[in-house]
Scaffold this active site. Structure first.
Site, PDB file in Angstrom:
ATOM      1  N   ASP A  93       0.497  -1.255   0.164  1.00  0.00           N
ATOM      2  CA  ASP A  93       0.048  -0.298  -0.264  1.00  0.00           C
ATOM      3  C   ASP A  93       1.165   1.058   0.094  1.00  0.00           C
ATOM      4  OD1 ASP A  93      -2.057   1.372   0.323  1.00  0.00           O
ATOM      5  OD2 ASP A  93      -2.349   2.068   2.485  1.00  0.00           O
ATOM      6  N   ASP A 335      -1.679   5.201  -5.568  1.00  0.00           N
ATOM      7  CA  ASP A 335      -1.905   4.348  -4.656  1.00  0.00           C
ATOM      8  C   ASP A 335      -2.019   3.003  -5.309  1.00  0.00           C
ATOM      9  OD1 ASP A 335      -2.826   3.149  -2.399  1.00  0.00           O
ATOM     10  OD2 ASP A 335      -4.625   4.742  -2.218  1.00  0.00           O
TER      11      ASP A 335
END
Length: 609
Positions: A93, A335
């Site tokens: 992440d 992201d």
């Protein structure tokens, strides 16, 4: 939503963590639920495939590592990590900054049904602090909480001692049911709740931020700490490429590469652009007193020039920003923790109604339906160059056996820019499956010396439209679309961990990193087995900062983790030290001063005689 302690110390702002799950990355109001996790009620097709990994490079003391990624139907990308003796996998992440894993203290009620090995609390080295990490908003948000501890973390054959992580005993985050034991945040220190909690416990209030910035080398996020010892790395960079496991399963496996660019890729192959910096009024880190003019990065966020659909320039959003932030600047968050592409509601509605004329944005039940062979290209202009989303990543099937009608549900709306979240676009996995992305942290204490930046290289083939058509034809002949899931290569990771290069960040290394005349830090490197649990019931890698003779030894206790002799603070208050004074400071910090002084006296005595 809980405010970050770091931001609470300056002004009341909304501090939004990006999601590391399949749900919304940021608050989404009045937007149909097009999350692809809902599209297949029968669950995932678990056709596992081993991912090839590459050994750690050891050339002239240079450190690099590369490891394959797991892929749960293009919704969750995992990487193997070893914490002490526990080998597990975590969700990759770039939209958050903290590392956490579930523990054996989890129950079905507190964590749900776990699918990946958890960390044993019998090996836990407590810091004395705890944390609750929030993801998303009050409607779609999730959270994870637990005590913070230290452990040796081994990733892609690179080990770093005394890494902070949260030993989560309660979470509502769905990644733990879908192939991950937790989340591996690759973001900047300014976004770390774990670092903020420990520094606050050690040093008191987080404003001024001197202690927070000073202690990044000890308490910062995993990759940020590795990057701060970049003299040991071949290059101060990490890169990510994601594989495709839906619609048209790719032949290449996704990888996380640390300390270098992937083989066959060099700087000239990438388009490099600076990371957007956040001022304190925008929700960013307040500068420390020793670097009062600095502005710090908060997220892996970059400016974008424009957005195109099928070669046609799309109008900019007219949705106003909130909180007084720049209304005209258009930036995008990069992201991996976001399984979708998120953008301004008016632009997204324009995209979906263009590719699916029957789509009605006002109806929550309306879906952007289109023919599966309809090849549409959504492209982002970054640094003057076009980076398209592969048409195979723009769509998904409505159900596996429907090979004629698909939906454009990879693009959804998100909130307008606001304090703590300045971006209009969040470029998640569909973009990252089409683009190799390299991340450079730069100088973490003095960003103006070596600014952070991101490099992009398109991986979309010229015949991508034809490849989509062929994939649909193959699906129609087979009766369904192909879908696979791949587990993270834990077996290969375990083999690499046995001979991992260990990085031991020291105060001397950090002092070098914070000098405005230097853009990298030295590191202590050893080639050793990372059998961190030997000799005790728990791990033996509590923080061991550089200490002068006679200074008390650091312990596992929270109160014993700070330096006591003032050397670190002195070096940070003189960031522009050069020449002889800088050399002397380095010598003193590395504890070789007595030897140098002895040799110097001997030389003087010899000359005088």
């Amino acid at each position: 939503m809980r405010l970050s302690p770091l931001l609470q110390s300056s002004s009341v702002v909304l501090f939004l963590h990006l999601t590391a799950t399949f749900s919304f990355a940021l608050p989404v109001a009045n937007v149909p639920n097009h999350d692809p996790v809902e599209r297949r009620a029968g669950g995932f097709d678990l056709s596992f495939q081993r991912i090839k990994t590459h050994s750690l490079s050891r050339r002239d003391g240079e450190v690099t590592g590369e490891i394959g990624l797991g892929d749960n139907s293009d919704l969750l990308y995992t990487v193997p990590i070893q914490l002490g003796l526990t080998l597990t996998s975590v969700h990759l992440d770039t939209g958050s900054s903290d590392l956490w894993v579930t523990t054996d203290a989890c129950t079905a009620a507190s964590c749900g049904t776990l699918t990946t090995p958890s960390y044993p609390m019998s090996s836990f080295n407590a810091s004395g602090s705890s944390v609750t990490m929030n993801y998303g908003d009050s409607t779609t948000g999730t959270k994870a909480s637990g005590p913070i501890g230290f452990e040796t973390a081994t990733l892609a054959g690179i080990a770093i001692q005394s890494q902070l992580f949260a030993a989560v005993n309660a979470t509502t985050n769905t990644v733990v049911q879908d192939g991950a034991a937790g989340i591996f945040g690759l973001g900047f220190p300014a976004g770390s709740d774990i670092q903020a909690a420990v520094v606050e416990a050690q040093s008191g209030p987080l404003k001024p931020t001197d202690n927070f910035v000073e202690d990044t080398y000890k308490y910062g996020p995993l990759l940020a700490r590795i990057a701060s010892t970049s003299d040991g790395l071949e290059d101060d960079v990490f890169s990510i490429s994601l594989q495709r496991s839906e619609i048209d399963v790719g032949n290449d496996n996704g990888t996380l590469t640390i300390g270098k660019l992937p083989d066959g890729v060099d700087n000239s192959s990438l388009t490099w652009v600076p990371v957007r910096l956040y001022s304190p009024s925008e929700g960013g880190l307040s500068p420390p007193t020793f670097a009062s003019d600095e502005v710090y990065p908060f997220r892996w966020e970059i400016d974008i020039d424009s957005v195109y659909l099928d070669g046609k320039l799309l109008s900019n959003s007219t949705v106003p920003a909130t909180g007084g932030v720049d209304n005209n600047r258009v930036s995008a968050l990069i992201d991996t923790g976001n399984s979708l592409i998120r953008g301004p509601s008016d632009v997204v509605n324009s995209i979906l109604t263009t590719v699916s004329p029957s789509y009605n944005p006002a109806s929550q039940n309306s879906l952007p339906i289109l023919d599966c062979t309809a090849a549409h290209t959504l492209a982002f202009q970054i640094g003057g160059k076009m980076f398209p989303v592969d048409p195979r990543d723009f769509i998904s099937d409505t159900k596996a056996t429907n090979t004629k009608t698909c939906q454009a549900n990879s693009v959804v709306a998100t909130d307008p820019p606001g304090v703590g979240a300045l971006f209009r676009w969040s470029l998640g996995d569909p973009f990252l499956k089409s683009t190799l992305v390299a991340f450079h942290y730069g100088n973490l204490t003095h960003p103006s010396v070596d600014p952070p930046r991101i490099g992009f290289m398109s991986m979309v083939p010229e015949n991508s439209d034809a490849l989509l058509t062929q994939a649909v034809e193959d699906a129609q002949n087979a009766g369904s679309f192909e879908a696979t899931s791949e587990s993270a290569p834990t077996a290969s990771a375990a083999a690499e961990a046995k001979s991992a290069i260990t990085i031991v960040p020291t105060a001397a290394a950090f002092a070098s990193a914070t000098s405005a005349s230097s853009t990298s830090a030295s590191a202590t490197l050893t080639v050793s087995s990372t059998n961190t649990g030997s000799g005790s019931s728990g791990s033996s890698d509590a923080p061991q900062p550089t200490q002068s003779a006679g200074s008390p030894k650091a312990s596992n206790a929270a109160g014993g983790l700070r330096l006591d002799d003032g050397r670190l603070l002195l070096s940070l208050c003189q960031p522009k030290a050069e020449g002889l004074s800088n050399w002397i400071t380095t010598i003193m910090a590395t504890r070789t001063w007595s030897m140098v002084l002895s040799v110097g006296i001997s030389i003087v005595v010899t000359i005088l005689m």
